[in-house]
Design an enzyme around this catalytic site. Sequence first.
Site, mmCIF file in Angstrom:
data_model
loop_
_atom_site.group_PDB
_atom_site.id
_atom_site.type_symbol
_atom_site.label_atom_id
_atom_site.label_comp_id
_atom_site.label_asym_id
_atom_site.label_seq_id
_atom_site.Cartn_x
_atom_site.Cartn_y
_atom_site.Cartn_z
ATOM 1 N N SER A 13 -3.061 0.792 13.396
ATOM 2 C CA SER A 13 -3.222 0.712 11.981
ATOM 3 C C SER A 13 -3.988 -0.814 11.595
ATOM 4 O O SER A 13 -3.256 -1.980 12.245
ATOM 5 C CB SER A 13 -1.801 0.671 11.310
ATOM 6 O OG SER A 13 -1.696 -0.315 10.123
HETATM 7 N N1 LIG Z 1 -2.568 -3.706 1.615
HETATM 8 C C1 LIG Z 1 -1.709 -3.013 2.794
HETATM 9 C C2 LIG Z 1 -2.273 -1.662 3.248
HETATM 10 C C3 LIG Z 1 -1.279 -1.341 3.893
HETATM 11 C C4 LIG Z 1 -1.598 0.234 4.286
HETATM 12 O O1 LIG Z 1 -2.219 0.969 3.417
HETATM 13 N N2 LIG Z 1 -0.884 0.866 5.344
HETATM 14 C C5 LIG Z 1 -1.024 2.403 5.513
HETATM 15 C C6 LIG Z 1 -1.169 2.548 7.351
HETATM 16 S S1 LIG Z 1 -2.711 1.672 7.975
HETATM 17 C C7 LIG Z 1 0.044 3.111 5.189
HETATM 18 O O2 LIG Z 1 1.175 2.117 5.320
HETATM 19 N N3 LIG Z 1 0.111 4.052 4.706
HETATM 20 C C8 LIG Z 1 1.246 4.875 4.506
HETATM 21 C C9 LIG Z 1 1.265 4.979 3.014
HETATM 22 O O3 LIG Z 1 0.798 4.722 2.331
HETATM 23 O O4 LIG Z 1 2.624 5.585 2.456
HETATM 24 C C10 LIG Z 1 -1.772 -4.327 3.644
HETATM 25 O O5 LIG Z 1 -2.750 -4.791 3.914
HETATM 26 O O6 LIG Z 1 -0.757 -4.209 4.299
#
Ligand SMILES: N[C@@H](CCC(=O)N[C@@H](CS)C(=O)NCC(=O)O)C(=O)O
Length: 223
Positions: A13
Amino acid sequence: MTSKPVLYYTPGSPPCSSVMLCAAALGLELDLKVVNLKDGDHLTPEFIKMNPTHTIPVLNDDGVVVTDSHVICSYLADKYAVDDTLYPKDKTQRMQVDSRLYFDCGHLFPRVRLMVEPVIYFGEATISEEKIRYMQRAYDGLEKALTGGKYLCGENLTIADLCCAASVASAEKFAPIEEEKYPKVKAWLQCLSELPYYKKFNQEQADILYNLVQTKFAENKKA
Ligand SMILES: N[C@@H](CCC(=O)N[C@@H](CS)C(=O)NCC(=O)O)C(=O)O
């Protein structure tokens, strides 16, 4: 003795890579706990209690819970850095770093998601030319921002470089960085790739995402 900060993360990720890069730059060890998104680990009541928006990464530093990779990097740099180069205390310099962090949050990383998530979660078997071009347009923003020195905010490495590089290293596997159009982005990423911790915490992470997407392409084409 205080314990190591715990990082809830998923291998491959990009936002999690940002935090691991930042910790490595600070010489800080993290207690890594894998969150399996496929199994819905991020949707359990315990996880939602920590982060109601159910995204990874999440940091728990001795009871202080921090969400969002950009905020986690700012927090870690403020708390653990021996000097203020990674995240300057000077208000103007900090504002410039924050601008680039927001560029990653609002432009770079969302375009990576737009390319890969439909393949990983929704059965798409290709990444359209439009999505690739949209990603490359975000490289253009970086290219124009890289005017003042070796790094995004001048001559010092900052957390903005680490966050943007985590997105771009994954993005370029699907949306190539054309040398003629984005020479500064290419040179910047090359310069960052020489950091001693880059391979483990960024390149290998980007490879994990790339391989997952390739596996999904194959599965989705058969379906
Ligand atoms: N702006 C956030 C974005 C984090 C993000 O979108 N992570 C994704 C994985 S790469 C996630 O957790 N997806 C699961 C979901 O949205 O439920 C950050 O920088 O931490």
